[in-house]
Design an enzyme around this catalytic site. Structure first.
Site, PDB file in Angstrom:
ATOM      1  N   GLU A   1       0.692  -1.268  -0.033  1.00  0.00           N
ATOM      2  CA  GLU A   1       0.064  -0.008  -0.029  1.00  0.00           C
ATOM      3  C   GLU A   1       0.808   1.158  -0.072  1.00  0.00           C
ATOM      4  O   GLU A   1       1.972   1.625   0.552  1.00  0.00           O
ATOM      5  CB  GLU A   1      -0.975  -0.028   1.352  1.00  0.00           C
TER       6      GLU A   1
ATOM      7  N   CYS B   1      -6.723   1.098   2.724  1.00  0.00           N
ATOM      8  CA  CYS B   1      -7.663   2.507   2.750  1.00  0.00           C
ATOM      9  C   CYS B   1      -7.430   3.131   1.423  1.00  0.00           C
ATOM     10  O   CYS B   1      -8.456   3.792   1.157  1.00  0.00           O
ATOM     11  CB  CYS B   1      -7.542   3.095   4.030  1.00  0.00           C
TER      12      CYS B   1
ATOM     13  N   ASN C   1     -12.203  -3.225   0.512  1.00  0.00           N
ATOM     14  CA  ASN C   1     -11.195  -3.277   1.423  1.00  0.00           C
ATOM     15  C   ASN C   1     -11.834  -3.685   2.995  1.00  0.00           C
ATOM     16  O   ASN C   1     -12.371  -4.611   3.198  1.00  0.00           O
ATOM     17  CB  ASN C   1     -10.357  -2.047   1.746  1.00  0.00           C
ATOM     18  N   GLU C   2     -11.568  -2.642   3.743  1.00  0.00           N
ATOM     19  CA  GLU C   2     -12.330  -3.068   5.258  1.00  0.00           C
ATOM     20  C   GLU C   2     -13.705  -2.427   5.095  1.00  0.00           C
ATOM     21  O   GLU C   2     -13.870  -1.224   5.656  1.00  0.00           O
ATOM     22  CB  GLU C   2     -11.432  -2.393   6.098  1.00  0.00           C
TER      23      GLU C   2
HETATM   24  O1  AHR Z   1      -2.248  -1.160   6.484  1.00  0.00           O
HETATM   25  C1  AHR Z   1      -2.665   0.063   6.938  1.00  0.00           C
HETATM   26  C2  AHR Z   1      -4.119   0.070   7.017  1.00  0.00           C
HETATM   27  O2  AHR Z   1      -4.603  -0.745   7.783  1.00  0.00           O
HETATM   28  C3  AHR Z   1      -4.810  -0.135   5.558  1.00  0.00           C
HETATM   29  O3  AHR Z   1      -4.746   0.675   4.783  1.00  0.00           O
HETATM   30  C4  AHR Z   1      -6.239  -0.712   6.104  1.00  0.00           C
HETATM   31  O4  AHR Z   1      -6.925  -1.688   5.248  1.00  0.00           O
HETATM   32  C5  AHR Z   1      -6.240  -1.120   7.598  1.00  0.00           C
HETATM   33  O5  AHR Z   1      -7.065  -0.386   8.134  1.00  0.00           O
END
Ligand code: AHR
Length: 662
Positions: free
Chosen positions: A48, A243, A377-378
């Protein structure tokens, strides 16, 4: 009566010696009973653009705000003399550029310095390719600029230590290149460009790359960092986040279509990690998209990992958006679903298709052979499944072989996790992404986490995890050891867990927002944490099949009565090897007897190797200054027949490897 007495004496002696015997942990490995297949994707990487992992990190571009598109057009630049920002440049989606005009006197100068990312790091004797799109401001005459690397630090001599001149010979926009070869190594130079003619010049997309990038690509990656990824032998590579896939709002979500095509015309995106944590605010953190989806796919191919792109499901970050209006209504998801379908076409489509053609034009006519895609994602709440479903339907219809990954939310357990797993089963995704950034106690208690997972449902992708220890240190030995312990449980359950990726991957020592991270770097150096070595030991010794390993017929999972020991065993069919991993999380040396059962008379354990990862101090860590403080050590070991007796030191990770010779 005499017999009773004898029996009593025998019983007593057995009872008296029992505590001593109990301290030998006999672990039985059934070498003749290879079980579940271990997926080639089992251990991988999650990338990321957080902590300046892409721009300022893996992406080897050294110039910040190279296209003058940051909202503050000259952020990262220090202009002097007559510098004018204009907006009718040659690249439609990046229209801004600078005009340098004669300063009015031959001894005065017009130009600008670029500060890079926390400075520009260069190495003595290496070559750096400066390139710029330019044109003369006056059609009739040539213009000249000077390009320099300068040490402007207070201790430095404030002078240029690499310098070149460029003649701009056309009033049409053209790309110019010149090589700089610094005569010193310096982490914090600035790039200075100034006019040396009376004739003015227009400059756009100002770039500086090391010539020696990973695999020599011009729009390339930093070699030491990409090499570290390759050395992991990763099975899968998840990108571009996290994120940033979701964005702070939908406008700032990662839009893969903006990240392909000529780099000069890839529009800038805000990086949400710029301001997510107010105490770690980086106003200059943007995504140039220079490291875009084409480059990600290429990297996957070059490091031997299956690509796993993640796309927005139409929900902006739910942590940051309570208002339902922040998200795309289900009825309007069409273009988002199309983005996912087009992405598959970009990766796999024939060169006659719209997106396959673009891939070919970018230099890769052969398909990238994409097999997996993540949607969201989340995410959580009913708003997620209701958006995921139409994606799944459309992808299944157009690309039935693509495996789809859904989410179980941001936590390792709890309400959303409990709600989402059944939903993922109902929707019938192939894998479910689980995230757990959890404390030491959690990792110690989760050795059996996957033992009772449903064998028939979707498989697990542990897509983001790391042990977040207490105390001041973040990447210290103990947390990594607990990750190693926990991973024995993943490995034992490889029929359910098909992928696992530690997170996050990279962090710039001067620009991090989140820690711990797997690899730290600054402008010139990088360091692999102990967590990196744990991941590497698993990844490079993952085997092909799980072997049953038990103590007293129970899995060795650190559970009660198991003295803090965790263990797993695998069979590597290609190399005919048995590999056993043991983690001692206790403060005591433990006697272990490995019993390799099921060997045929003709079979011998040969070429024994023991690799250990250990440290006397639990809070010790590898640092940029001392990068090899804790590294795996290897030595030979010998089994006696099918038995190997060993003393496992306190707080240590032991990996045994034997070849089965016949
Ligand atoms: O890895 C950091 C963040 O942690 C990522 O962007 C997210 O998916 C999680 O909350």
């Amino acid at each position: 009566m005499r017999n009773y007495k004898r029996l009593f004496v025998i019983l007593l002696s057995v009872l008296l010696t029992y505590p001593l015997c109990a301290q030998t942990n006999e672990m039985v490995i059934k070498t003749n009973k290879p079980g579940a297949e271990i997926q080639p994707t089992m251990y991988g990487l999650f990338f990321e653009d957080i902590n300046y992992a892409a721009d300022g990190g893996l992406y080897a571009e050294l110039v910040k705000n190279r296209s003058f598109e940051f909202p503050d057009r000259l952020m990262g630049w220090k202009p002097f003399g007559k510098v004018i920002v204009r907006n009718d440049g040659p690249f439609e989606r990046n229209p801004h550029y600078v005009r340098l005009e004669y300063a009015g006197h031959p001894h005065k100068h017009t130009g600008l310095d670029n500060e890079g990312y926390f400075g520009i790091g260069v190495k003595k004797g290496e070559e750096y390719r400066f390139s710029v799109w330019a044109r003369t401001a006056d059609a009739a005459k040539n213009a000249k600029i000077k390009i320099e690397l300068v040490d402007v630090s207070s201790q430095g001599e404030r002078q240029a230590f690499a310098s070149q001149e460029l003649i701009i010979n056309s009033s049409e926009w053209k790309k110019y290149r010149v090589i700089l070869k610094p005569d010193k190594t310096f982490a914090k130079s600035v790039l200075r460009i100034f006019l040396t003619s009376r004739e003015g010049v227009d400059l756009e997309h100002v770039s500086l790359f090391p010539v020696d990038t990973w695999k020599g690509h011009e729009n390339g990656l930093r070699k030491d960092l990409a090499q570290a990824l390759y050395d992991m032998h990763p099975g899968v590579f998840r990108f571009p986040g996290g994120c940033i896939v979701e964005g702070t709002d939908l406008a700032t979500r990662y839009n893969w279509k903006n990240s392909v095509g000529p780099v000069e015309n890839r529009p800038l995106n805000e990086n949400r990690w710029q301001y997510t944590f107010t105490h770690r605010f980086y106003p200059d953190y943007y995504q140039s998209y220079g490291l875009g989806f084409y480059e990600y796919f290429l990297l996957c191919e070059e490091i031997g990992a299956e690509p796993l792109p993640v796309v927005s499901c139409g929900l902006a970050c739910q942590f940051q958006n309570d208002d339902p209006k922040a998200h795309v209504p289900v009825s309007e998801l069409g273009s988002y679903i199309q983005d996912a379908l087009d992405l598959i076409e970009f990766a796999n489509g024939d060169v006659t298709t719209t997106w396959g053609k673009l891939r070919a034009e970018m230099g890769h006519p052969a398909p990238f052979n994409l097999k997996f895609i993540g949607i969201g994602n989340e995410q959580w709440g009913p708003e997620y499944p209701e958006r995921l479903e139409p994606f799944v339907k459309a992808i299944r219809k157009a690309y039935p072989d693509i495996k789809i990954i859904g989410s179980s939310g941001p936590s390792s357990e709890g309400e959303q996790f409990e709600y989402l797993w059944p939903e993922m089963k109902r929707i019938n995704v192939d894998l479910v992404d689980e995230h757990f950034y959890r404390p030491e106690s959690w990792f110690l208690n989760q050795g059996s986490r996957y033992d009772n997972y449903d064998r028939k449902g979707p498989k697990v992708f542990a897509g983001e995890y790391a042990c977040h220890g207490e105390g001041k240190k973040w990447n210290h030995f103990y947390t990594s050891l607990l990750e190693a312990a926990f991973m024995t449980g993943m490995e034992r359950n490889a029929d359910v867990v098909h992928m696992a990726t530690y997170a996050p991957l990279f962090a710039h020592a001067e620009g991090w927002q989140w820690r711990p991270d797997m690899i730290w770097f600054d402008n010139l150096r990088s360091v692999k944490t102990v967590s990196y070595y744990v991941q590497q030991l698993y990844s490079r010794n993952k085997g092909t099949h799980v072997l049953p390993l038990t103590r007293d017929n129970r899995p060795v999972a650190g559970a009660e009565g198991q003295n803090g020991l965790f263990a797993s065993a695998v069979w590597d069919k290609a190399h005919q090897q048995v590999i056993v991993k043991i983690v001692n999380t206790s403060d005591k040396t433990q006697s272990v007897k490995l019993n390799f059962s099921g060997l045929k008379k003709s079979e011998k354990l040969t070429g024994g190797k023991l690799i250990t990862l250990k440290s006397d101090k639990l809070d010790a860590e590898n640092t940029l200054e001392n990068p090899f403080f804790i590294v795996p050590e290897e030595k030979e070991v010998f089994a006696e027949g099918n038995i190997l007796e060993s003393q496992i030191e306190p707080y240590s990770f032991y990996l045994y490897k034997f070849t089965l010779s016949r």
